[in-house]
Design a protein around this motif. Structure first.
Motif, PDB file in Angstrom:
ATOM      1  N   VAL A   1       0.876  -1.305  -0.042  1.00  0.00           N
ATOM      2  CA  VAL A   1      -0.035   0.054   0.008  1.00  0.00           C
ATOM      3  C   VAL A   1       0.830   1.514  -0.074  1.00  0.00           C
ATOM      4  O   VAL A   1       1.741   1.224   0.709  1.00  0.00           O
ATOM      5  N   PRO A   2       0.575   2.187  -1.006  1.00  0.00           N
ATOM      6  CA  PRO A   2       1.449   3.513  -1.077  1.00  0.00           C
ATOM      7  C   PRO A   2       1.078   4.474   0.100  1.00  0.00           C
ATOM      8  O   PRO A   2      -0.420   4.433   0.322  1.00  0.00           O
ATOM      9  N   VAL A   3       1.838   5.031   0.850  1.00  0.00           N
ATOM     10  CA  VAL A   3       1.623   6.219   1.530  1.00  0.00           C
ATOM     11  C   VAL A   3       2.447   7.224   1.459  1.00  0.00           C
ATOM     12  O   VAL A   3       3.538   7.036   1.240  1.00  0.00           O
ATOM     13  N   ALA A   4       2.003   8.434   1.102  1.00  0.00           N
ATOM     14  CA  ALA A   4       2.654   9.715   0.923  1.00  0.00           C
ATOM     15  C   ALA A   4       3.820   9.956   1.996  1.00  0.00           C
ATOM     16  O   ALA A   4       3.451   9.946   3.155  1.00  0.00           O
ATOM     17  N   ALA A   5       4.862  10.291   1.560  1.00  0.00           N
ATOM     18  CA  ALA A   5       6.101  10.408   2.266  1.00  0.00           C
ATOM     19  C   ALA A   5       6.428  11.940   2.275  1.00  0.00           C
ATOM     20  O   ALA A   5       6.140  12.608   1.312  1.00  0.00           O
TER      21      ALA A   5
ATOM     22  N   ASP B   1      17.187   3.482  12.542  1.00  0.00           N
ATOM     23  CA  ASP B   1      16.719   4.441  12.838  1.00  0.00           C
ATOM     24  C   ASP B   1      15.932   5.134  11.837  1.00  0.00           C
ATOM     25  O   ASP B   1      14.844   5.748  12.032  1.00  0.00           O
ATOM     26  N   ARG B   2      16.388   4.870  10.463  1.00  0.00           N
ATOM     27  CA  ARG B   2      15.438   5.334   9.197  1.00  0.00           C
ATOM     28  C   ARG B   2      14.139   4.622   9.542  1.00  0.00           C
ATOM     29  O   ARG B   2      13.026   5.270   8.966  1.00  0.00           O
ATOM     30  N   GLU B   3      14.086   3.562   9.572  1.00  0.00           N
ATOM     31  CA  GLU B   3      12.908   2.537   9.739  1.00  0.00           C
ATOM     32  C   GLU B   3      11.826   3.053  10.680  1.00  0.00           C
ATOM     33  O   GLU B   3      10.618   3.052  10.709  1.00  0.00           O
ATOM     34  N   LYS B   4      12.476   3.458  11.917  1.00  0.00           N
ATOM     35  CA  LYS B   4      11.687   4.019  12.940  1.00  0.00           C
ATOM     36  C   LYS B   4      11.290   5.381  12.617  1.00  0.00           C
ATOM     37  O   LYS B   4       9.926   5.551  13.072  1.00  0.00           O
ATOM     38  N   GLN B   5      11.895   6.183  12.113  1.00  0.00           N
ATOM     39  CA  GLN B   5      11.152   7.518  11.594  1.00  0.00           C
ATOM     40  C   GLN B   5      10.223   7.301  10.559  1.00  0.00           C
ATOM     41  O   GLN B   5       9.266   8.011  10.471  1.00  0.00           O
ATOM     42  N   ARG B   6      10.425   6.359   9.433  1.00  0.00           N
ATOM     43  CA  ARG B   6       9.326   5.931   8.454  1.00  0.00           C
ATOM     44  C   ARG B   6       7.938   5.644   9.380  1.00  0.00           C
ATOM     45  O   ARG B   6       6.964   5.903   9.000  1.00  0.00           O
ATOM     46  N   GLU B   7       8.146   4.527  10.137  1.00  0.00           N
ATOM     47  CA  GLU B   7       7.109   4.227  10.957  1.00  0.00           C
ATOM     48  C   GLU B   7       6.278   5.179  11.699  1.00  0.00           C
ATOM     49  O   GLU B   7       5.047   5.331  11.621  1.00  0.00           O
ATOM     50  N   ASP B   8       7.194   6.222  12.357  1.00  0.00           N
ATOM     51  CA  ASP B   8       6.437   7.255  13.053  1.00  0.00           C
ATOM     52  C   ASP B   8       5.732   8.134  12.137  1.00  0.00           C
ATOM     53  O   ASP B   8       4.668   8.697  12.527  1.00  0.00           O
ATOM     54  N   TRP B   9       6.174   8.397  10.936  1.00  0.00           N
ATOM     55  CA  TRP B   9       5.862   9.118  10.022  1.00  0.00           C
ATOM     56  C   TRP B   9       4.347   8.696   9.438  1.00  0.00           C
ATOM     57  O   TRP B   9       3.151   9.149   9.344  1.00  0.00           O
ATOM     58  N   ILE B  10       4.318   7.370   9.266  1.00  0.00           N
ATOM     59  CA  ILE B  10       3.216   6.487   8.825  1.00  0.00           C
ATOM     60  C   ILE B  10       2.137   6.621   9.846  1.00  0.00           C
ATOM     61  O   ILE B  10       0.958   6.996   9.530  1.00  0.00           O
ATOM     62  N   ARG B  11       2.196   6.353  11.079  1.00  0.00           N
ATOM     63  CA  ARG B  11       1.455   6.331  12.238  1.00  0.00           C
ATOM     64  C   ARG B  11       0.722   7.622  12.425  1.00  0.00           C
ATOM     65  O   ARG B  11      -0.496   7.984  12.705  1.00  0.00           O
ATOM     66  N   GLY B  12       1.929   8.681  12.209  1.00  0.00           N
ATOM     67  CA  GLY B  12       1.304  10.126  12.501  1.00  0.00           C
ATOM     68  C   GLY B  12       0.320  10.852  11.484  1.00  0.00           C
ATOM     69  O   GLY B  12      -0.502  11.325  11.796  1.00  0.00           O
ATOM     70  N   THR B  13       0.647  10.211  10.354  1.00  0.00           N
ATOM     71  CA  THR B  13       0.064  10.982   9.183  1.00  0.00           C
ATOM     72  C   THR B  13      -1.325  10.029   8.730  1.00  0.00           C
ATOM     73  O   THR B  13      -2.128  10.706   8.269  1.00  0.00           O
ATOM     74  N   THR B  14      -1.399   8.858   9.076  1.00  0.00           N
ATOM     75  CA  THR B  14      -2.692   8.140   8.926  1.00  0.00           C
ATOM     76  C   THR B  14      -3.585   7.770   9.996  1.00  0.00           C
ATOM     77  O   THR B  14      -4.658   7.195   9.967  1.00  0.00           O
ATOM     78  N   ASN B  15      -2.828   8.002  11.204  1.00  0.00           N
ATOM     79  CA  ASN B  15      -3.687   7.505  12.616  1.00  0.00           C
ATOM     80  C   ASN B  15      -4.008   6.321  12.612  1.00  0.00           C
ATOM     81  O   ASN B  15      -5.160   5.932  12.967  1.00  0.00           O
ATOM     82  N   ARG B  16      -3.254   5.199  12.341  1.00  0.00           N
ATOM     83  CA  ARG B  16      -3.579   4.052  12.127  1.00  0.00           C
ATOM     84  C   ARG B  16      -2.390   3.255  13.175  1.00  0.00           C
ATOM     85  O   ARG B  16      -1.277   3.687  13.044  1.00  0.00           O
TER      86      ARG B  16
END
Length: 319
Positions: free
Chosen positions: A228-232, A275-290
């Motif tokens: 699934v694509p999520v805007a980064a 560390d990069r994966e953690k930042q990616r995960e934080d961004w996805i959670r924060g922008t999608t509220n999932r």
């Protein structure tokens, strides 16, 4: 470094020509210098330890059988899958070949399957195999669900997926129908194969993702969205393994080699990749509220184990 395709195989007759009697062969075996691949076929033990994957070991055994067979065998099922470069999450130690019904019995480690009177075969790296669609159909009929779906997903991915996320649904449908046509020629486990083939999806990148999908369905989740694509940030795109849309959550399978491979590809340390994966995960959670859950092979032993892992992240199946 030798691979499963280039590793030298040594026949007993070659050792005889070198003057190696039975005692010399036994000494070399006991000393760990020589190893038996199959009866009458040997290899250097130091070469064999370099073959670490299940697929490599299957292909090497197939080469050894072809070397000593009176006529060139046509491999099928999981053996053909390994030769054709598809993932094999299980190995029962046996080789699968096609045979006419009137042929005599085979060695204990060789399983003969009835030919479906379709004499087509393809050559892959010097070995004869059933056509890819038939290989997928045979595995879907005869092997465990996790192994069968991993093979079917990988075959569809080869035909229909274009990184990073393009999926040719029509190409996937054509290949699936070809495999279904092969399934229809058989009489045993036809319904089982049809279920696997209809579930198969080439967007799954790894066998762990295929097995994860089975476990999620067993738990009662709806069929998840894949890749699934999520805007980064900065116009980029993050791709997520699973969209658990019925419960508003994300999921990702992390194989044992994921962070090492990512580090090698990016020229970074494992710490930098994590560390990069953690930042990616934080961004996805924060922008999608999932909610966002990760799991690995240890969590895929059965559906209940994966269910406990998901509950730790507050993710429950809807039923």
């Amino acid at each position: 470094m030798p691979t499963e395709l280039t590793l030298p195989l040594i026949r007993r007759t070659q050792l005889d020509d070198l003057g190696w009697g039975s005692r010399r062969v036994r000494r070399e075996l006991d000393a760990g210098n020589l190893a038996v691949v199959r009866r009458g076929v040997y290899a250097r033990a130091a070469d064999l330890v370099r073959l670490t994957s299940t697929e490599q070991k299957i292909v090497l055994r197939a080469r050894a059988l072809a070397l000593v067979s009176r006529s060139q065998p046509t491999f099928c099922g999981m053996t053909a899958a390994a030769i054709q470069g598809l993932p094999c999450v299980r190995d029962d130690g046996r080789l699968h070949v096609l045979t006419a019904e009137d042929r005599p019995g085979a060695a204990a480690d060789v399983v003969r399957h009835r030919d479906l009177h379709e004499r087509s075969a393809e050559e892959v790296n010097g070995l004869l195999c059933t056509p890819l669609a038939r290989t997928v159909a045979d595995v879907a009929r005869n092997d465990a669900r996790d192994a069968a779906l991993s093979v079917a997903d990988a075959a569809l991915r080869r035909y229909a997926f274009e990184p990073p996320g393009a999926y040719d649904v029509e190409a996937a449908s054509r290949f699936r129908q070809d495999a279904l046509d092969w399934t229809a020629r058989a009489t045993r486990n036809r319904r089982t194969a049809e279920r696997i083939l209809h579930l198969a999806d080439g967007r799954a990148q790894l066998p762990g993702e295929s097995v994860s999908r089975l476990r999620l369905l067993d738990l009662g989740f709806a069929s998840p969205s894949l890749q699934v694509p999520v805007a980064a940030p900065h116009g980029a795109t993050f791709w997520i393994d699973f969209g658990l849309d019925d419960v508003g959550a994300w999921g990702e399978f992390d194989g044992k080699a994921k962070y090492r491979d990512l580090a090698e590809a990016a020229g970074q340390s494992a710490f930098e990749v994590v560390d990069r994966e953690k930042q990616r995960e934080d961004w996805i959670r924060g922008t999608t509220n999932r909610r966002f859950a990760r799991w690995g092979w240890d969590d895929l032993r059965d559906a209940a184990t994966l269910g406990r892992r998901l509950r730790a992240f507050g993710i429950e199946p809807p039923r």
